[in-house]
Write a protein that holds these residues in place. Structure first.
Motif, short mmCIF file in Angstrom:
data_model
loop_
_atom_site.label_atom_id
_atom_site.label_comp_id
_atom_site.label_asym_id
_atom_site.label_seq_id
_atom_site.Cartn_x
_atom_site.Cartn_y
_atom_site.Cartn_z
N GLY A 18 0.81 -1.21 0.00
CA GLY A 18 0.00 0.00 0.00
C GLY A 18 0.85 1.26 0.00
N ASN A 19 0.18 2.41 0.00
CA ASN A 19 0.87 3.71 -0.08
C ASN A 19 0.42 4.68 1.01
OD1 ASN A 19 2.54 3.48 -2.60
ND2 ASN A 19 0.52 3.01 -3.46
N ARG A 20 -0.13 4.16 2.06
CA ARG A 20 -0.60 5.04 3.13
C ARG A 20 0.56 5.84 3.74
NH1 ARG A 20 -2.78 3.53 9.03
NH2 ARG A 20 -2.99 5.67 9.75
N ASN A 21 1.77 5.30 3.67
CA ASN A 21 2.93 5.99 4.25
C ASN A 21 3.12 7.39 3.68
OD1 ASN A 21 5.40 5.98 2.16
ND2 ASN A 21 4.19 4.12 1.89
N GLN A 22 2.64 7.62 2.44
CA GLN A 22 2.82 8.92 1.81
C GLN A 22 2.05 10.03 2.53
OE1 GLN A 22 2.04 8.62 -2.41
NE2 GLN A 22 3.47 6.91 -2.67
N GLU A 23 1.05 9.64 3.33
CA GLU A 23 0.32 10.63 4.12
C GLU A 23 1.20 11.29 5.16
OE1 GLU A 23 -2.98 8.62 5.86
OE2 GLU A 23 -3.71 7.80 3.94
N PHE A 24 2.36 10.68 5.46
CA PHE A 24 3.26 11.19 6.49
C PHE A 24 4.45 11.96 5.91
CE2 PHE A 24 0.97 7.63 8.22
CZ PHE A 24 0.68 7.98 9.53
N ASN A 25 4.46 12.19 4.59
CA ASN A 25 5.61 12.85 3.96
C ASN A 25 5.84 14.26 4.49
OD1 ASN A 25 6.14 10.61 2.44
ND2 ASN A 25 5.28 11.41 0.54
N ASP A 26 4.77 14.96 4.84
CA ASP A 26 4.91 16.34 5.30
C ASP A 26 4.88 16.46 6.82
OD1 ASP A 26 5.03 17.26 2.67
OD2 ASP A 26 2.84 17.34 2.52
N HIS A 27 4.88 15.33 7.51
CA HIS A 27 4.85 15.33 8.97
C HIS A 27 6.29 15.39 9.52
CE1 HIS A 27 0.61 13.45 9.55
NE2 HIS A 27 0.67 14.14 8.44
N ALA A 28 6.37 15.59 10.81
CA ALA A 28 7.67 15.56 11.48
C ALA A 28 8.14 14.13 11.72
CB ALA A 28 7.59 16.29 12.82
N THR A 29 7.31 13.18 11.35
CA THR A 29 7.59 11.75 11.57
C THR A 29 8.85 11.31 10.82
OG1 THR A 29 5.23 11.28 11.79
CG2 THR A 29 6.67 9.42 11.28
N ILE A 30 9.68 10.55 11.51
CA ILE A 30 10.84 9.91 10.88
C ILE A 30 10.35 8.65 10.18
CG2 ILE A 30 13.06 8.76 11.27
CD1 ILE A 30 13.37 10.52 13.78
N LYS A 31 10.56 8.57 8.87
CA LYS A 31 10.08 7.43 8.09
C LYS A 31 11.22 6.45 7.84
CE LYS A 31 7.25 7.91 4.70
NZ LYS A 31 6.68 8.32 3.39
N ILE A 32 10.96 5.17 8.16
CA ILE A 32 11.96 4.11 7.96
C ILE A 32 11.37 3.05 7.05
CG2 ILE A 32 13.39 2.34 9.04
CD1 ILE A 32 13.48 4.00 11.55
N PHE A 33 12.00 2.85 5.91
CA PHE A 33 11.56 1.84 4.96
C PHE A 33 12.21 0.50 5.31
CE2 PHE A 33 12.69 -0.54 1.08
CZ PHE A 33 11.43 -0.79 0.55
N TYR A 34 11.38 -0.57 5.36
CA TYR A 34 11.92 -1.91 5.58
C TYR A 34 11.41 -2.86 4.50
CZ TYR A 34 12.43 -6.70 6.89
OH TYR A 34 12.75 -8.04 6.82
N THR A 35 12.31 -3.68 3.97
CA THR A 35 11.89 -4.77 3.11
C THR A 35 12.82 -5.96 3.31
OG1 THR A 35 11.39 -5.49 0.85
CG2 THR A 35 13.28 -4.02 1.13
N GLY A 36 12.24 -7.15 3.21
CA GLY A 36 13.04 -8.37 3.21
C GLY A 36 13.14 -8.93 1.81
N GLU A 37 12.49 -8.24 0.85
CA GLU A 37 12.46 -8.72 -0.52
C GLU A 37 13.53 -8.05 -1.37
OE1 GLU A 37 10.83 -11.33 -1.35
OE2 GLU A 37 9.89 -11.45 0.62
N ASN A 38 13.60 -8.47 -2.63
CA ASN A 38 14.65 -8.01 -3.53
C ASN A 38 14.23 -6.71 -4.21
OD1 ASN A 38 16.95 -7.94 -5.07
ND2 ASN A 38 16.31 -9.50 -6.51
N SER A 39 14.17 -5.64 -3.43
CA SER A 39 13.84 -4.32 -3.97
C SER A 39 14.72 -3.27 -3.31
CB SER A 39 12.36 -3.99 -3.75
OG SER A 39 12.04 -3.99 -2.38
N ARG A 40 14.94 -2.17 -4.03
CA ARG A 40 15.86 -1.14 -3.57
C ARG A 40 15.12 -0.01 -2.86
NH1 ARG A 40 17.76 -4.58 -5.72
NH2 ARG A 40 18.17 -5.11 -3.57
N PRO A 41 15.73 0.55 -1.82
CA PRO A 41 15.15 1.73 -1.18
C PRO A 41 15.17 2.94 -2.11
CG PRO A 41 16.83 0.69 0.22
CD PRO A 41 16.95 0.08 -1.14
N ILE A 42 14.14 3.78 -2.02
CA ILE A 42 14.08 5.03 -2.77
C ILE A 42 14.07 6.15 -1.74
CG2 ILE A 42 12.79 6.40 -4.45
CD1 ILE A 42 11.50 3.80 -5.40
N PHE A 43 15.21 6.79 -1.54
CA PHE A 43 15.36 7.68 -0.39
C PHE A 43 14.51 8.95 -0.45
CE2 PHE A 43 19.00 5.03 0.60
CZ PHE A 43 18.95 5.00 1.98
N ARG A 44 13.93 9.25 -1.58
CA ARG A 44 13.06 10.43 -1.60
C ARG A 44 11.76 10.17 -0.83
NH1 ARG A 44 12.56 8.39 -6.89
NH2 ARG A 44 10.44 7.72 -7.45
#
Length: 293
Positions: A47-73
């Motif tokens: 899902g994409n609910r995490n995008q609701e926090f892009n403008d918040h003061a929240t520290i966002k941490i991406f986690y995956t165990g699968e074969n995909s690359r982080p997108i730091f933006r």
């Protein structure tokens, strides 16, 4: 302990439970998916609910165990399998979460079970065949290797949806069903969905828990995670030599038992990625750095 509001969206439940467990060793974790100080999220598949926090003061941490690359933006920090040593990234392969999940399920209470387990008896050599459990049919290198082994006459018992020939499907949960199926066979085909340095999932780990020899095809530097003397490395050997090695071990009891009783981890010590101490240091530093997007 200091209070820490932690949220989880767009991820799977064991991810939330794992990080809550680990962080609770240092913080009084308060689950807050609405206004968290720190938000964990995973791949777009969830899902994409995490995008609701892009403008918040929240520290966002991406986690995956699968074969995909982080997108730091999209986030401030990342946790995945990549061998990337920076303050912004922590390496945590999926198999570490699986080791924790096995203790949660009660199969063993010992996170270091693979370090402490007793030698395997010689009767293990009398087992027959090769096990294979997989649902995803869309891996070219895996299909190619399986087709080669089948064409060479190897007896492969396929207990998952892919290439099933047992007449029944091994349930995904609880894990004991899969481990019991693997334990009845002499070898287990453990092939990752993709080949990428550091991408190591639960596949090889389950073979160790089931006291069978992994036929592993995946991460080119798998020896940084597991003892190279404890499995057949298809990436290094290639399909033909790997097949010859299977036959050799299947016929030679001394060689088979020698490999089977090798420790899963080099020097019979958990590697650096399996200990929570390093994660706590990295996480504390991430909190001190704060939101960086």
């Amino acid at each position: 302990m200091k209070d820490l509001r932690v949220g989880f969206v767009d991820t799977f439940e064991n991810c939330a439970r794992f990080f809550t467990h680990v962080l609770s060793q240092k913080y009084n974790v308060i689950r807050d998916d609405v206004n968290p100080e720190v938000l964990f999220f995973s791949d777009e598949f969830f899902g994409n609910r995490n995008q609701e926090f892009n403008d918040h003061a929240t520290i966002k941490i991406f986690y995956t165990g699968e074969n995909s690359r982080p997108i730091f933006r999209n986030h401030d920090f990342s946790i995945c399998f990549d061998f990337c040593s920076t303050p912004y990234h922590f390496r945590l392969p999926l198999y570490v979460l699986e080791m924790w999940a096995i203790t949660l399920e009660g199969w063993t209470k010992d996170f270091e079970y693979l370090i402490h387990k007793q030698p395997i008896g010689d009767d293990a050599f009398d087992r027959k065949g090769i096990s294979y459990i997989q649902s995803n049919p869309n891996s070219h290198h895996r299909n190619q290797f399986l087709n080669y082994l089948i064409s060479e006459g190897f007896n492969i018992d396929c207990g998952g949806p892919h290439l099933n020939n047992t007449g029944y499907i091994i349930p995904r949960e609880p894990r004991m069903h899969k481990l019991d199926f693997l334990r009845e066979r002499k070898f287990n085909i453990a092939v990752e969905n993709g080949i990428y340095a550091g991408y190591v999932t639960e596949k090889i780990l389950d073979a160790y828990y089931a006291d069978t020899i992994p036929i592993y095809f995946g991460s080119p530097n798998i020896a940084r995670d597991f003892n190279p003397k404890s499995f057949i490395n298809v990436y290094d050997l290639g399909p033909e030599k790997a097949a010859k090695r299977i036959i050799e071990l299947d016929k030679d009891k001394d060689q088979y038992m020698e490999m089977l009783n090798q420790p899963a981890f080099s020097n019979n010590r958990l590697n650096e990625y399996a200990y929570s101490g390093e994660f706590h240091k990295w996480f504390a530093n991430a909190l001190s750095m704060g939101k960086i997007r």
